[in-house]
Design an enzyme around this catalytic site. Structure first.
Site, PDB file in Angstrom:
ATOM      1  N   GLY A   6       0.819  -1.213   0.000  1.00  0.00           N
ATOM      2  CA  GLY A   6       0.000   0.000   0.000  1.00  0.00           C
ATOM      3  C   GLY A   6       0.852   1.262   0.000  1.00  0.00           C
ATOM      4  N   ALA A   9       2.830   2.697  -5.249  1.00  0.00           N
ATOM      5  CA  ALA A   9       2.535   1.736  -6.320  1.00  0.00           C
ATOM      6  C   ALA A   9       1.216   1.011  -6.051  1.00  0.00           C
ATOM      7  CB  ALA A   9       3.679   0.734  -6.449  1.00  0.00           C
ATOM      8  N   SER A  27       0.908  -3.521   5.323  1.00  0.00           N
ATOM      9  CA  SER A  27       1.262  -3.664   6.728  1.00  0.00           C
ATOM     10  C   SER A  27       1.799  -2.340   7.260  1.00  0.00           C
ATOM     11  CB  SER A  27       2.322  -4.761   6.866  1.00  0.00           C
ATOM     12  OG  SER A  27       3.007  -4.599   8.066  1.00  0.00           O
ATOM     13  N   GLU A  56       8.670  12.145  -4.408  1.00  0.00           N
ATOM     14  CA  GLU A  56       7.844  13.340  -4.318  1.00  0.00           C
ATOM     15  C   GLU A  56       7.893  14.207  -5.555  1.00  0.00           C
ATOM     16  OE1 GLU A  56       9.101  14.946  -0.428  1.00  0.00           O
ATOM     17  OE2 GLU A  56       7.538  13.622   0.330  1.00  0.00           O
ATOM     18  N   LYS A 112       5.636  21.941 -10.914  1.00  0.00           N
ATOM     19  CA  LYS A 112       7.014  21.695 -11.357  1.00  0.00           C
ATOM     20  C   LYS A 112       7.119  21.895 -12.857  1.00  0.00           C
ATOM     21  CE  LYS A 112      10.296  17.868 -11.816  1.00  0.00           C
ATOM     22  NZ  LYS A 112      10.674  16.498 -11.427  1.00  0.00           N
ATOM     23  N   THR A 141      11.469   9.455 -12.473  1.00  0.00           N
ATOM     24  CA  THR A 141      10.782   8.527 -13.377  1.00  0.00           C
ATOM     25  C   THR A 141      10.065   7.358 -12.693  1.00  0.00           C
ATOM     26  OG1 THR A 141      13.004   7.632 -13.725  1.00  0.00           O
ATOM     27  CG2 THR A 141      12.060   8.943 -15.493  1.00  0.00           C
ATOM     28  N   ILE A 155       7.657   7.058 -10.337  1.00  0.00           N
ATOM     29  CA  ILE A 155       6.189   7.098 -10.261  1.00  0.00           C
ATOM     30  C   ILE A 155       5.617   6.975 -11.674  1.00  0.00           C
ATOM     31  CG2 ILE A 155       4.196   8.551  -9.634  1.00  0.00           C
ATOM     32  CD1 ILE A 155       5.902   9.542  -7.252  1.00  0.00           C
TER      33      ILE A 155
HETATM   34  C1  LIG Z   1      15.756   7.699  -2.313  1.00  0.00           C
HETATM   35  C2  LIG Z   1      14.552   7.602  -3.201  1.00  0.00           C
HETATM   36  C3  LIG Z   1      14.020   8.752  -3.753  1.00  0.00           C
HETATM   37  C4  LIG Z   1      12.924   8.666  -4.627  1.00  0.00           C
HETATM   38  N1  LIG Z   1      12.432   9.801  -5.209  1.00  0.00           N
HETATM   39  C5  LIG Z   1      11.489   9.691  -6.166  1.00  0.00           C
HETATM   40  C6  LIG Z   1      11.000  10.828  -6.860  1.00  0.00           C
HETATM   41  O1  LIG Z   1      11.369  11.959  -6.581  1.00  0.00           O
HETATM   42  N2  LIG Z   1      10.096  10.633  -7.833  1.00  0.00           N
HETATM   43  C7  LIG Z   1       9.629   9.400  -8.162  1.00  0.00           C
HETATM   44  O2  LIG Z   1       8.845   9.275  -9.102  1.00  0.00           O
HETATM   45  N3  LIG Z   1      10.026   8.323  -7.458  1.00  0.00           N
HETATM   46  C8  LIG Z   1      10.937   8.430  -6.495  1.00  0.00           C
HETATM   47  N4  LIG Z   1      11.332   7.329  -5.801  1.00  0.00           N
HETATM   48  C9  LIG Z   1      10.649   6.066  -6.031  1.00  0.00           C
HETATM   49  C10 LIG Z   1       9.332   6.056  -5.265  1.00  0.00           C
HETATM   50  O3  LIG Z   1       9.576   6.294  -3.904  1.00  0.00           O
HETATM   51  C11 LIG Z   1       8.635   4.718  -5.435  1.00  0.00           C
HETATM   52  O4  LIG Z   1       8.549   4.408  -6.789  1.00  0.00           O
HETATM   53  C12 LIG Z   1       7.251   4.770  -4.865  1.00  0.00           C
HETATM   54  O5  LIG Z   1       7.249   5.269  -3.574  1.00  0.00           O
HETATM   55  C13 LIG Z   1       6.625   3.411  -4.899  1.00  0.00           C
HETATM   56  O6  LIG Z   1       7.060   2.608  -3.859  1.00  0.00           O
HETATM   57  P1  LIG Z   1       6.315   1.234  -3.674  1.00  0.00           P
HETATM   58  O7  LIG Z   1       4.872   1.479  -3.440  1.00  0.00           O
HETATM   59  O8  LIG Z   1       6.690   0.346  -4.794  1.00  0.00           O
HETATM   60  O9  LIG Z   1       7.004   0.612  -2.380  1.00  0.00           O
HETATM   61  P2  LIG Z   1       6.835   0.977  -0.824  1.00  0.00           P
HETATM   62  O10 LIG Z   1       6.545   2.398  -0.602  1.00  0.00           O
HETATM   63  O11 LIG Z   1       8.052   0.405  -0.170  1.00  0.00           O
HETATM   64  O12 LIG Z   1       5.560   0.170  -0.364  1.00  0.00           O
HETATM   65  C14 LIG Z   1       5.628  -1.217  -0.129  1.00  0.00           C
HETATM   66  C15 LIG Z   1       4.332  -1.655   0.517  1.00  0.00           C
HETATM   67  O13 LIG Z   1       4.371  -3.062   0.652  1.00  0.00           O
HETATM   68  C16 LIG Z   1       3.926  -3.403   1.946  1.00  0.00           C
HETATM   69  N5  LIG Z   1       4.523  -4.697   2.329  1.00  0.00           N
HETATM   70  C17 LIG Z   1       5.803  -5.088   2.180  1.00  0.00           C
HETATM   71  N6  LIG Z   1       5.955  -6.334   2.671  1.00  0.00           N
HETATM   72  C18 LIG Z   1       4.748  -6.724   3.122  1.00  0.00           C
HETATM   73  C19 LIG Z   1       4.263  -7.894   3.759  1.00  0.00           C
HETATM   74  N7  LIG Z   1       5.052  -8.931   4.049  1.00  0.00           N
HETATM   75  N8  LIG Z   1       2.964  -7.935   4.079  1.00  0.00           N
HETATM   76  C20 LIG Z   1       2.131  -6.895   3.818  1.00  0.00           C
HETATM   77  N9  LIG Z   1       2.534  -5.768   3.223  1.00  0.00           N
HETATM   78  C21 LIG Z   1       3.832  -5.679   2.892  1.00  0.00           C
HETATM   79  C22 LIG Z   1       4.392  -2.253   2.824  1.00  0.00           C
HETATM   80  O14 LIG Z   1       3.642  -2.209   4.009  1.00  0.00           O
HETATM   81  C23 LIG Z   1       4.090  -1.091   1.900  1.00  0.00           C
HETATM   82  O15 LIG Z   1       2.728  -0.738   2.024  1.00  0.00           O
HETATM   83  C24 LIG Z   1      12.367   7.403  -4.903  1.00  0.00           C
HETATM   84  C25 LIG Z   1      12.875   6.274  -4.286  1.00  0.00           C
HETATM   85  C26 LIG Z   1      13.959   6.352  -3.442  1.00  0.00           C
HETATM   86  C27 LIG Z   1      14.491   5.112  -2.803  1.00  0.00           C
END
Ligand SMILES: Cc1cc2nc3c(=O)[nH]c(=O)nc-3n(C[C@H](O)[C@H](O)[C@H](O)COP(=O)(O)OP(=O)(O)OC[C@H]3O[C@@H](n4cnc5c(N)ncnc54)[C@H](O)[C@@H]3O)c2cc1C
Length: 504
Positions: free
Chosen positions: A14, A17, A40, A50, A79, A346, A348
């Site tokens: 959650g 993505a 979780s 962001e 932006k 890129t 998001i």
């Molecule tokens: C340093 C950094 C800077 C960034 N800056 C940018 C930016 O400026 N622009 C941009 O477009 N992108 C940026 N990104 C990328 C962006 O942060 C991610 O693409 C975006 O936040 C998506 O993350 P996610 O949802 O894939 O993963 P996460 O945010 O890590 O979410 C993972 C989810 O999975 C759940 N989960 C994991 N394991 C379990 C389990 N066993 N059981 C239940 N739930 C579980 C967690 O609770 C969480 O809800 C950046 C990334 C990093 C590392």
């Protein structure tokens, strides 16, 4: 043979993505499917991400989100581009502005005309010929008015800076209101079908078993389904993009928010600055082989506009991608699919693109490889082209002040990138391939900004007399300056239409 329809969709994760996927599916699949999202709170999200690129507006528009409401609720700002400081050489600064460059004429792009004048020593940087750049540097912003193709104002292109946590919450409200069922819980096991290794169900800590037809892995870097359960494999790109850590810290704002992201090259990576309405997001992305965590932290904290609002938060990553984004009945989206540093904001976008493509390739329960292979090919192409664009920033530099920059400048890079750079160096040409994300405008600005100066320009430019060329270039600049002058200050635009309440 026809296969049963996919009816039960399970999203694990959650973060941005997970909720972008859930919101888009809830909107498009019109409640005819069961969509469950498991997240979780104990594990939490990555909490960064962001800065965006203009394509995100299409995503929000497809969801029919009211822009002013969205900006208010997520503490967002607008932006117009990304400013790159100290990248080509220490002391350099250029802007990758969204939108268009100058005004094309006949068959030719504007930059060829500019190039002839530039090579003759008559004009300097190309930035002032891009309205987005001129406006950004003056702190101006407005939405493009409908004035027809003749006015550069109609071509303003923009994205947002927003609070990642608030964006996920916003989309959660949207998705839950349209029938997505959220379950708080930790996935402790993935059950595979013995016959073919497809995912049959996931099991939560408390013992609940959640079966599904299609599983979307949005579990972040850990890749709970795609990697830990399906062992898909990972292609490591750190030999081209060596940064493997980041420290993130918000700080207080000390002035009006700039309508652009700033990326400042540092000794072993770069620092981001992302202005929101209520604070500024900052981070140092660095190579742990070239600088220690303590030094990186000190450097970051020494270069903030205002007071830090927390301790720097460490993040580790391995740049690269899953060998397959779609494996059996599992599609990885977001960080579970792979990671490329946020130098051009890129990630998001890649979430948005994967969700859009998944909806276009929406499967039945046969999961025919003819579909999944094509999905994987298209995704791979998109990732690799973005990767090459990022490598360009590191490789095309004259910096030699640290080992990091010497390593980047002298590393070998992918063949396609070399070809792009050679072609541009020859006569300023760029030809966009297939549906790669970044257009000529982006490549031209970054190649010039990184000090790749073409030896020549398109020969058809010579059809214009020198006097006409000078007048054309001067006129374009004059019009752009006038347009930028008429735009309101960014902070006034926000105050008028979409000011957020101060955070509780
Ligand atoms: C340093 C950094 C800077 C960034 N800056 C940018 C930016 O400026 N622009 C941009 O477009 N992108 C940026 N990104 C990328 C962006 O942060 C991610 O693409 C975006 O936040 C998506 O993350 P996610 O949802 O894939 O993963 P996460 O945010 O890590 O979410 C993972 C989810 O999975 C759940 N989960 C994991 N394991 C379990 C389990 N066993 N059981 C239940 N739930 C579980 C967690 O609770 C969480 O809800 C950046 C990334 C990093 C590392």
């Amino acid at each position: 043979m026809t296969h049963p329809a996919v009816k039960h969709i399970v999203i694990v994760g959650g973060g941005t993505a997970g909720w972008m996927t859930a919101a888009a599916m809830a909107k498009v699949l019109l409640g005819d499917f069961s969509i469950r999202l498991i997240e979780s709170d104990d594990i939490g999200t990555v909490g960064v991400g962001e800065a965006t690129i203009p394509q995100i507006r299409q995503f929000n528009q497809a969801l029919e989100i009211d822009e002013n409401d969205f900006v208010r609720q997520t503490q967002a700002t607008f932006k117009l581009g990304i400013q790159f400081v100290d990248w080509g050489r220490l002391g350099d600064s250029y802007m990758h502005g969204f939108g268009i460059l100058g005004r094309d004429r006949g068959l030719l792009s504007f930059h060829h005309y500019w190039l002839k004048a530039h090579l003759a020593g008559k004009v300097s940087a190309i930035g002032p010929y891009c309205l987005n750049v001129a406006a950004a540097l003056h702190g101006k912003f407005m939405r493009p008015p409908d004035l027809g193709a003749e006015s550069p104002l109609s071509s303003i292109a923009y994205a947002y800076h927003f609070d990642a946590g608030l964006y996920a919450r916003y989309l959660r409200r949207f998705a839950e209101a349209r029938g997505v069922r959220r379950t708080e819980g930790k996935v402790k096991e993935t059950v595979l079908r013995p016959a073919d290794g497809f995912i049959e169900a996931i099991v939560l800590d408390g013992g609940e078993k959640i079966p599904g037809d299609l599983f979307i892995d949005c579990s972040g870097f850990r890749g709970l389904l795609i990697e830990q359960a399906l062992h898909t494999g990972y292609e490591d790109w750190t030999h081209w993009l060596p940064c493997d850590r980041a420290l993130a810290v918000p700080c207080t704002s000390v002035g009006p928010p700039t309508p652009y992201t700033r990326s400042t090259a540092r000794e072993a990576g770069w620092q981001w600055r992302i202005p929101l309405q209520h604070r500024i997001g900052n981070g140092y992305v660095y190579s742990s082989a070239h600088i220690s965590d303590d030094e990186a932290s000190a450097r970051l904290l020494a270069n903030l506009d205002g007071a830090p609002l927390s301790d720097p938060r460490p993040l580790r990553f391995v740049t690269g991608r899953r060998r397959k984004f779609w494996n059996r009945n599992c599609v990885a989206i977001g960080l579970a699919a792979g990671f490329m540093e946020p130098l051009e904001s890129t990630s998001i976008h890649l979430i948005q693109s994967a969700v859009t493509m998944l909806l276009s390739f929406f499967p039945d329960q046969g999961f025919d490889p003819v579909m999944t292979d094509r999905f994987n090919e298209k995704s791979t192409m998109e990732w690799e082209r973005i990767r090459d664009f990022l490598i360009l920033h590191y490789h095309a530099t004259e910096r030699s002040d640290t080992t990091f920059w010497n390593d980047c400048r002298t590393m070998s890079v992918p063949r396609r990138l070399l070809d792009y750079m050679d072609l541009f160096r020859h006569s300023g040409r760029f030809y966009r391939e297939n549906e790669e994300l970044f257009t000529q405008t982006s490549w031209v600005q970054v190649m010039l900004g990184q000090r790749i100066t073409p030896r020549s320009y398109h020969p058809l430019v010579d059809l214009l007399s020198d006097a006409d060329l000078d007048a054309f270039i001067a006129n374009v600049r004059h019009i752009i300056e006038r347009c930028a002058d008429t735009m309101p200050p960014h902070e006034k635009f926000i105050a008028r239409y979409c000011a957020a309440n101060p955070p509780a």
